[in-house]
Enzyme design. Structure first.
Site, PDB file in Angstrom:
ATOM      1  N   SER A   1     -10.328  -1.932  -7.510  1.00 53.87           N
ATOM      2  CA  SER A   1     -10.391  -1.865  -8.981  1.00 53.87           C
ATOM      3  C   SER A   1     -11.531  -0.919  -9.337  1.00 53.87           C
ATOM      4  O   SER A   1     -12.405  -0.647  -8.508  1.00 53.87           O
ATOM      5  CB  SER A   1     -10.702  -3.271  -9.499  1.00 53.87           C
ATOM      6  OG  SER A   1     -11.184  -3.224 -10.817  1.00 53.87           O
TER       7      SER A   1
ATOM      8  N   TYR B   1     -15.006 -11.182  -8.530  1.00 53.41           N
ATOM      9  CA  TYR B   1     -14.018 -10.101  -8.569  1.00 53.41           C
ATOM     10  C   TYR B   1     -14.694  -8.791  -8.149  1.00 53.41           C
ATOM     11  O   TYR B   1     -14.239  -8.099  -7.239  1.00 53.41           O
ATOM     12  CB  TYR B   1     -13.462  -9.998  -9.995  1.00 53.41           C
ATOM     13  CG  TYR B   1     -12.306  -9.041 -10.168  1.00 53.41           C
ATOM     14  CD1 TYR B   1     -11.015  -9.401  -9.814  1.00 53.41           C
ATOM     15  CD2 TYR B   1     -12.505  -7.770 -10.715  1.00 53.41           C
ATOM     16  CE1 TYR B   1      -9.946  -8.530  -9.995  1.00 53.41           C
ATOM     17  CE2 TYR B   1     -11.448  -6.895 -10.889  1.00 53.41           C
ATOM     18  CZ  TYR B   1     -10.170  -7.277 -10.531  1.00 53.41           C
ATOM     19  OH  TYR B   1      -9.120  -6.405 -10.715  1.00 53.41           O
TER      20      TYR B   1
HETATM   21  N1  NAD Z   1      -4.247  -5.182 -14.136  1.00 52.71           N
HETATM   22  C1  NAD Z   1      -5.395  -4.556 -14.082  1.00 52.71           C
HETATM   23  O1  NAD Z   1      -5.961  -4.178 -15.121  1.00 52.71           O
HETATM   24  C2  NAD Z   1      -6.023  -4.254 -12.758  1.00 52.71           C
HETATM   25  C3  NAD Z   1      -7.023  -3.277 -12.722  1.00 52.71           C
HETATM   26  C4  NAD Z   1      -7.626  -2.975 -11.507  1.00 52.71           C
HETATM   27  C5  NAD Z   1      -7.232  -3.630 -10.361  1.00 52.71           C
HETATM   28  N2  NAD Z   1      -6.269  -4.603 -10.408  1.00 52.71           N
HETATM   29  C6  NAD Z   1      -5.915  -5.269  -9.146  1.00 52.71           C
HETATM   30  O2  NAD Z   1      -4.600  -4.900  -8.790  1.00 52.71           O
HETATM   31  C7  NAD Z   1      -4.003  -5.913  -7.974  1.00 52.71           C
HETATM   32  C8  NAD Z   1      -2.635  -6.248  -8.516  1.00 52.71           C
HETATM   33  O3  NAD Z   1      -2.808  -6.851  -9.793  1.00 52.71           O
HETATM   34  P1  NAD Z   1      -1.814  -6.685 -11.023  1.00 52.71           P
HETATM   35  O4  NAD Z   1      -2.634  -6.312 -12.186  1.00 52.71           O
HETATM   36  O5  NAD Z   1      -0.655  -5.869 -10.635  1.00 52.71           O
HETATM   37  O6  NAD Z   1      -1.432  -8.233 -11.242  1.00 52.71           O
HETATM   38  P2  NAD Z   1      -0.055  -9.007 -11.094  1.00 52.71           P
HETATM   39  O7  NAD Z   1      -0.393 -10.446 -11.294  1.00 52.71           O
HETATM   40  O8  NAD Z   1       0.975  -8.392 -11.957  1.00 52.71           O
HETATM   41  O9  NAD Z   1       0.333  -8.757  -9.559  1.00 52.71           O
HETATM   42  C9  NAD Z   1      -0.353  -9.374  -8.514  1.00 52.71           C
HETATM   43  C10 NAD Z   1       0.665 -10.068  -7.593  1.00 52.71           C
HETATM   44  O10 NAD Z   1      -0.057 -10.591  -6.466  1.00 52.71           O
HETATM   45  C11 NAD Z   1       0.537 -11.851  -6.132  1.00 52.71           C
HETATM   46  N3  NAD Z   1      -0.401 -12.677  -5.372  1.00 52.71           N
HETATM   47  C12 NAD Z   1      -1.526 -13.296  -5.799  1.00 52.71           C
HETATM   48  N4  NAD Z   1      -2.089 -13.991  -4.792  1.00 52.71           N
HETATM   49  C13 NAD Z   1      -1.312 -13.797  -3.690  1.00 52.71           C
HETATM   50  C14 NAD Z   1      -1.381 -14.229  -2.340  1.00 52.71           C
HETATM   51  N5  NAD Z   1      -2.348 -15.054  -1.915  1.00 52.71           N
HETATM   52  N6  NAD Z   1      -0.448 -13.783  -1.473  1.00 52.71           N
HETATM   53  C15 NAD Z   1       0.560 -12.976  -1.891  1.00 52.71           C
HETATM   54  N7  NAD Z   1       0.701 -12.550  -3.171  1.00 52.71           N
HETATM   55  C16 NAD Z   1      -0.225 -12.953  -4.054  1.00 52.71           C
HETATM   56  C17 NAD Z   1       0.878 -12.455  -7.498  1.00 52.71           C
HETATM   57  O11 NAD Z   1       1.840 -13.481  -7.380  1.00 52.71           O
HETATM   58  C18 NAD Z   1       1.365 -11.241  -8.292  1.00 52.71           C
HETATM   59  O12 NAD Z   1       2.762 -11.095  -8.217  1.00 52.71           O
HETATM   60  C19 NAD Z   1      -4.972  -7.099  -7.997  1.00 52.71           C
HETATM   61  O13 NAD Z   1      -5.685  -7.133  -6.796  1.00 52.71           O
HETATM   62  C20 NAD Z   1      -5.856  -6.788  -9.194  1.00 52.71           C
HETATM   63  O14 NAD Z   1      -7.114  -7.335  -9.075  1.00 52.71           O
HETATM   64  C21 NAD Z   1      -5.643  -4.910 -11.580  1.00 52.71           C
END
Ligand code: NAD
Length: 269
Positions: free
Chosen positions: A143, A156
Protein backbone atom coordinates in the site's frame (compact mmCIF):
# COMPACT_ATOMS: atom_id res chain seq x y z
CA UNK A 1 8.75 -10.21 -17.60
CA UNK A 2 6.50 -9.83 -20.63
CA UNK A 3 2.84 -10.72 -19.96
CA UNK A 4 1.47 -12.84 -22.81
CA UNK A 5 -1.18 -15.29 -23.88
CA UNK A 6 -0.69 -18.84 -22.60
CA UNK A 7 0.83 -17.80 -19.29
CA UNK A 8 -0.68 -18.77 -15.93
CA UNK A 9 -1.21 -16.38 -13.02
CA UNK A 10 -2.27 -17.09 -9.44
CA UNK A 11 -4.02 -14.33 -7.50
CA UNK A 12 -4.78 -14.49 -3.77
CA UNK A 13 -7.65 -12.31 -2.61
CA UNK A 14 -8.89 -12.70 -6.19
CA UNK A 15 -12.61 -12.63 -5.39
CA UNK A 16 -12.78 -8.85 -4.99
CA UNK A 17 -11.19 -5.45 -5.51
CA UNK A 18 -7.59 -5.21 -6.68
CA UNK A 19 -7.23 -9.01 -6.96
CA UNK A 20 -10.33 -9.24 -9.14
CA UNK A 21 -9.09 -6.25 -11.21
CA UNK A 22 -5.80 -8.10 -11.78
CA UNK A 23 -7.73 -11.23 -12.82
CA UNK A 24 -9.91 -9.28 -15.30
CA UNK A 25 -6.88 -7.54 -16.81
CA UNK A 26 -4.87 -10.76 -17.12
CA UNK A 27 -7.83 -12.63 -18.64
CA UNK A 28 -8.24 -9.84 -21.22
CA UNK A 29 -4.60 -10.52 -22.23
CA UNK A 30 -5.19 -14.27 -22.67
CA UNK A 31 -3.55 -15.33 -19.40
CA UNK A 32 -5.16 -18.26 -17.52
CA UNK A 33 -5.90 -17.31 -13.93
CA UNK A 34 -6.19 -19.20 -10.68
CA UNK A 35 -8.20 -17.00 -8.34
CA UNK A 36 -8.02 -17.85 -4.67
CA UNK A 37 -9.82 -16.40 -1.67
CA UNK A 38 -10.98 -17.25 1.84
CA UNK A 39 -14.61 -16.20 1.06
CA UNK A 40 -16.30 -18.99 -0.93
CA UNK A 41 -19.37 -16.94 -1.95
CA UNK A 42 -17.24 -14.15 -3.45
CA UNK A 43 -15.02 -16.70 -5.15
CA UNK A 44 -17.90 -18.44 -6.94
CA UNK A 45 -19.27 -15.10 -8.17
CA UNK A 46 -15.84 -13.91 -9.38
CA UNK A 47 -15.18 -17.19 -11.18
CA UNK A 48 -18.44 -17.00 -13.12
CA UNK A 49 -17.97 -13.32 -14.10
CA UNK A 50 -14.45 -14.03 -15.36
CA UNK A 51 -15.70 -17.06 -17.28
CA UNK A 52 -18.43 -14.93 -18.86
CA UNK A 53 -15.59 -12.71 -20.20
CA UNK A 54 -14.25 -15.84 -21.92
CA UNK A 55 -11.48 -16.36 -19.37
CA UNK A 56 -9.77 -19.65 -18.53
CA UNK A 57 -10.28 -19.60 -14.75
CA UNK A 58 -9.86 -21.94 -11.82
CA UNK A 59 -11.10 -20.97 -8.36
CA UNK A 60 -9.40 -22.36 -5.25
CA UNK A 61 -10.55 -21.72 -1.70
CA UNK A 62 -7.48 -20.96 0.46
CA UNK A 63 -6.48 -19.03 3.56
CA UNK A 64 -3.14 -17.29 2.99
CA UNK A 65 -2.48 -17.29 6.74
CA UNK A 66 -2.32 -21.10 6.62
CA UNK A 67 0.90 -22.37 5.02
CA UNK A 68 -0.55 -25.78 4.09
CA UNK A 69 -3.53 -24.10 2.41
CA UNK A 70 -1.18 -22.07 0.17
CA UNK A 71 0.92 -25.17 -0.62
CA UNK A 72 -2.31 -26.90 -1.70
CA UNK A 73 -3.03 -23.88 -3.95
CA UNK A 74 0.38 -24.34 -5.65
CA UNK A 75 -0.27 -28.08 -6.07
CA UNK A 76 -3.71 -27.45 -7.58
CA UNK A 77 -2.26 -24.87 -10.01
CA UNK A 78 0.33 -27.38 -11.23
CA UNK A 79 -2.29 -30.15 -11.45
CA UNK A 80 -4.58 -28.01 -13.65
CA UNK A 81 -2.07 -26.01 -15.76
CA UNK A 82 1.36 -27.61 -15.27
CA UNK A 83 3.03 -24.17 -15.10
CA UNK A 84 2.91 -20.86 -13.28
CA UNK A 85 4.36 -17.54 -14.48
CA UNK A 86 3.01 -14.86 -12.14
CA UNK A 87 1.97 -15.08 -8.48
CA UNK A 88 0.06 -12.12 -7.05
CA UNK A 89 0.20 -12.22 -3.24
CA UNK A 90 -2.62 -9.77 -2.76
CA UNK A 91 -5.07 -10.99 -0.08
CA UNK A 92 -5.55 -8.67 2.87
CA UNK A 93 -7.79 -6.82 5.27
CA UNK A 94 -7.63 -3.44 6.91
CA UNK A 95 -7.33 -2.98 10.69
CA UNK A 96 -9.33 -0.78 13.10
CA UNK A 97 -8.46 2.93 13.23
CA UNK A 98 -6.79 3.70 16.58
CA UNK A 99 -3.40 4.79 17.91
CA UNK A 100 -0.84 2.01 18.33
CA UNK A 101 -1.31 1.71 22.10
CA UNK A 102 -5.01 0.96 21.64
CA UNK A 103 -4.56 -1.71 18.94
CA UNK A 104 -5.28 -5.22 20.28
CA UNK A 105 -2.85 -8.13 20.28
CA UNK A 106 -5.39 -9.99 18.14
CA UNK A 107 -5.30 -7.25 15.47
CA UNK A 108 -1.48 -7.39 15.36
CA UNK A 109 -1.57 -11.18 15.09
CA UNK A 110 -4.15 -11.09 12.28
CA UNK A 111 -2.30 -8.45 10.25
CA UNK A 112 1.02 -10.28 10.62
CA UNK A 113 -0.56 -13.66 9.79
CA UNK A 114 -2.46 -12.47 6.71
CA UNK A 115 -0.35 -9.65 5.35
CA UNK A 116 3.21 -10.73 6.19
CA UNK A 117 3.05 -14.51 6.64
CA UNK A 118 0.45 -14.70 3.84
CA UNK A 119 2.93 -13.16 1.38
CA UNK A 120 5.77 -15.35 2.70
CA UNK A 121 3.61 -18.48 2.30
CA UNK A 122 2.96 -17.53 -1.34
CA UNK A 123 6.67 -17.08 -1.98
CA UNK A 124 7.83 -20.29 -0.29
CA UNK A 125 5.12 -22.35 -2.04
CA UNK A 126 5.75 -21.00 -5.56
CA UNK A 127 9.45 -20.00 -5.64
CA UNK A 128 10.67 -23.61 -6.15
CA UNK A 129 8.44 -23.81 -9.26
CA UNK A 130 9.92 -20.56 -10.62
CA UNK A 131 13.47 -21.70 -9.86
CA UNK A 132 12.91 -25.00 -11.67
CA UNK A 133 11.92 -23.20 -14.91
CA UNK A 134 14.20 -20.17 -14.49
CA UNK A 135 11.30 -17.75 -15.10
CA UNK A 136 8.55 -16.26 -12.96
CA UNK A 137 7.51 -13.11 -11.15
CA UNK A 138 5.94 -12.25 -7.79
CA UNK A 139 3.62 -9.26 -7.45
CA UNK A 140 3.09 -8.49 -3.75
CA UNK A 141 0.34 -6.02 -2.83
CA UNK A 142 1.37 -3.56 -0.09
CA UNK A 143 0.00 0.00 0.00
CA UNK A 144 1.08 3.63 -0.16
CA UNK A 145 0.98 3.10 3.64
CA UNK A 146 4.07 0.91 3.11
CA UNK A 147 6.08 3.80 1.65
CA UNK A 148 5.31 6.49 4.25
CA UNK A 149 3.71 6.75 7.71
CA UNK A 150 -0.11 6.53 7.90
CA UNK A 151 -1.32 7.79 11.24
CA UNK A 152 -3.99 5.74 13.04
CA UNK A 153 -3.40 2.32 11.47
CA UNK A 154 0.00 1.13 12.69
CA UNK A 155 -0.64 -2.63 12.29
CA UNK A 156 -1.57 -1.94 8.65
CA UNK A 157 1.33 0.45 8.01
CA UNK A 158 3.94 -1.72 9.75
CA UNK A 159 2.93 -4.87 7.86
CA UNK A 160 2.81 -2.99 4.54
CA UNK A 161 6.33 -1.62 5.20
CA UNK A 162 7.36 -5.25 5.81
CA UNK A 163 5.94 -6.28 2.43
CA UNK A 164 7.87 -3.44 0.72
CA UNK A 165 11.13 -4.43 2.45
CA UNK A 166 10.78 -8.13 1.83
CA UNK A 167 9.89 -7.63 -1.85
CA UNK A 168 12.89 -5.35 -2.50
CA UNK A 169 15.19 -7.97 -0.96
CA UNK A 170 13.37 -10.88 -2.63
CA UNK A 171 13.88 -9.26 -6.05
CA UNK A 172 17.66 -9.16 -5.47
CA UNK A 173 17.72 -12.78 -4.28
CA UNK A 174 15.64 -13.99 -7.23
CA UNK A 175 17.82 -12.16 -9.78
CA UNK A 176 20.94 -13.64 -8.14
CA UNK A 177 19.36 -17.09 -8.61
CA UNK A 178 18.28 -16.56 -12.26
CA UNK A 179 17.97 -13.45 -14.45
CA UNK A 180 14.43 -14.43 -15.55
CA UNK A 181 13.05 -14.11 -12.02
CA UNK A 182 11.86 -11.01 -10.20
CA UNK A 183 9.47 -9.36 -7.78
CA UNK A 184 7.40 -6.16 -7.77
CA UNK A 185 5.61 -4.51 -4.86
CA UNK A 186 2.32 -2.73 -5.52
CA UNK A 187 1.77 0.36 -3.31
CA UNK A 188 -1.43 2.07 -4.43
CA UNK A 189 -3.22 5.02 -2.88
CA UNK A 190 -6.98 4.74 -2.29
CA UNK A 191 -8.74 2.19 -4.52
CA UNK A 192 -12.50 1.82 -4.96
CA UNK A 193 -13.00 -1.68 -3.43
CA UNK A 194 -15.11 -3.36 -0.74
CA UNK A 195 -12.08 -3.62 1.59
CA UNK A 196 -14.05 -2.30 4.61
CA UNK A 197 -17.08 -4.54 4.09
CA UNK A 198 -14.94 -7.65 3.41
CA UNK A 199 -12.68 -6.89 6.39
CA UNK A 200 -15.78 -6.66 8.60
CA UNK A 201 -17.17 -9.92 7.17
CA UNK A 202 -13.87 -11.58 8.12
CA UNK A 203 -13.97 -10.12 11.65
CA UNK A 204 -10.96 -7.81 11.17
CA UNK A 205 -12.90 -4.61 11.90
CA UNK A 206 -16.38 -3.63 13.10
CA UNK A 207 -18.56 -1.60 10.80
CA UNK A 208 -19.88 1.68 12.21
CA UNK A 209 -23.23 1.43 14.03
CA UNK A 210 -26.03 0.68 11.58
CA UNK A 211 -23.67 -1.38 9.41
CA UNK A 212 -23.05 1.44 6.94
CA UNK A 213 -19.52 1.60 5.56
CA UNK A 214 -18.30 4.74 3.83
CA UNK A 215 -17.17 3.89 0.33
CA UNK A 216 -13.56 4.55 -0.70
CA UNK A 217 -14.92 7.09 -3.18
CA UNK A 218 -16.70 9.03 -0.41
CA UNK A 219 -13.41 9.07 1.59
CA UNK A 220 -11.10 9.93 -1.30
CA UNK A 221 -13.34 11.91 -3.68
CA UNK A 222 -11.86 12.13 -7.17
CA UNK A 223 -8.50 10.74 -6.02
CA UNK A 224 -9.68 7.14 -5.92
CA UNK A 225 -8.39 4.60 -8.43
CA UNK A 226 -10.39 1.78 -9.98
CA UNK A 227 -9.07 -1.77 -9.49
CA UNK A 228 -8.49 -2.01 -13.28
CA UNK A 229 -6.31 1.15 -13.23
CA UNK A 230 -4.26 -0.35 -10.39
CA UNK A 231 -3.94 -3.66 -12.24
CA UNK A 232 -2.75 -1.93 -15.45
CA UNK A 233 -0.18 0.04 -13.46
CA UNK A 234 1.08 -3.13 -11.73
CA UNK A 235 1.40 -5.07 -15.00
CA UNK A 236 3.19 -2.13 -16.66
CA UNK A 237 5.72 -2.10 -13.77
CA UNK A 238 6.31 -5.85 -14.14
CA UNK A 239 6.83 -5.53 -17.89
CA UNK A 240 9.24 -2.61 -17.40
CA UNK A 241 11.26 -4.62 -14.83
CA UNK A 242 10.41 -2.19 -12.02
CA UNK A 243 10.40 -3.29 -8.37
CA UNK A 244 7.81 -0.70 -7.28
CA UNK A 245 4.41 0.35 -8.66
CA UNK A 246 2.83 3.25 -6.78
CA UNK A 247 -0.28 4.48 -8.61
CA UNK A 248 -2.52 7.13 -7.07
CA UNK A 249 -2.67 10.81 -6.46
CA UNK A 250 -0.11 12.13 -3.93
CA UNK A 251 1.62 8.76 -3.40
CA UNK A 252 4.93 9.74 -5.00
CA UNK A 253 4.98 13.06 -3.10
CA UNK A 254 4.45 11.27 0.26
CA UNK A 255 7.17 8.75 -0.52
CA UNK A 256 9.55 11.55 -1.55
CA UNK A 257 8.87 13.46 1.69
CA UNK A 258 9.63 10.33 3.74
CA UNK A 259 12.90 9.65 1.90
CA UNK A 260 13.96 13.32 2.14
CA UNK A 261 13.21 13.37 5.90
CA UNK A 262 15.00 10.06 6.41
CA UNK A 263 18.12 11.27 4.58
CA UNK A 264 18.05 14.60 6.44
CA UNK A 265 17.81 12.78 9.79
CA UNK A 266 20.54 10.21 9.17
CA UNK A 267 23.01 12.61 7.58
CA UNK A 268 23.02 14.95 10.60
CA UNK A 269 26.38 14.79 12.48
N1 NAD B 1 -8.57 -0.45 -1.32
C1 NAD B 1 -7.55 0.34 -1.07
O1 NAD B 1 -7.70 1.57 -1.00
C2 NAD B 1 -6.18 -0.24 -0.92
C3 NAD B 1 -5.09 0.62 -1.03
C4 NAD B 1 -3.80 0.12 -0.89
C5 NAD B 1 -3.62 -1.23 -0.64
N2 NAD B 1 -4.69 -2.07 -0.51
C6 NAD B 1 -4.41 -3.48 -0.23
O2 NAD B 1 -4.78 -4.25 -1.35
C7 NAD B 1 -5.10 -5.59 -0.96
C8 NAD B 1 -6.43 -5.98 -1.57
O3 NAD B 1 -7.44 -5.17 -0.99
P1 NAD B 1 -8.74 -4.65 -1.74
O4 NAD B 1 -8.82 -3.20 -1.49
O5 NAD B 1 -8.78 -5.18 -3.11
O6 NAD B 1 -9.85 -5.31 -0.79
P2 NAD B 1 -10.95 -6.42 -1.07
O7 NAD B 1 -11.58 -6.70 0.26
O8 NAD B 1 -11.82 -6.01 -2.19
O9 NAD B 1 -10.07 -7.68 -1.52
C9 NAD B 1 -9.29 -8.40 -0.62
C10 NAD B 1 -9.64 -9.90 -0.74
O10 NAD B 1 -8.74 -10.62 0.12
C11 NAD B 1 -9.49 -11.69 0.71
N3 NAD B 1 -8.85 -12.15 1.94
C12 NAD B 1 -8.75 -11.53 3.13
N4 NAD B 1 -8.11 -12.31 4.02
C13 NAD B 1 -7.77 -13.46 3.37
C14 NAD B 1 -7.07 -14.64 3.73
N5 NAD B 1 -6.62 -14.83 4.98
N6 NAD B 1 -6.85 -15.58 2.79
C15 NAD B 1 -7.32 -15.42 1.53
N7 NAD B 1 -8.02 -14.33 1.12
C16 NAD B 1 -8.24 -13.36 2.03
C17 NAD B 1 -10.86 -11.06 0.97
O11 NAD B 1 -11.86 -12.05 1.14
C18 NAD B 1 -11.07 -10.19 -0.27
O12 NAD B 1 -11.78 -10.88 -1.28
C19 NAD B 1 -5.12 -5.59 0.57
O13 NAD B 1 -3.94 -6.17 1.04
C20 NAD B 1 -5.21 -4.11 0.90
O14 NAD B 1 -4.65 -3.80 2.13
C21 NAD B 1 -5.96 -1.60 -0.66
Amino acid sequence: MHIEQGQVAVITGGASGIGYGLAETLVSRGVSVVISDIRSDGLVEAESSLQSMGGEVTAVLADVADESSVRALAERTMEVYGRVDLVCNNAGTVCPAAPLWEQSAQTWQRMIDVKVRGVIHGITAFAPLFLERGTGHFLNTASSGGLAPLSGRTPYTATMHAVVGLTETLDIELKEAAPGLGATVLCPGLVDTALGVNSAALGAISLPTGGAQRSMRSIGGGNVLTPREVAESALAAIEAGRVHAAPGSGVVERARRRVDELLADITVG
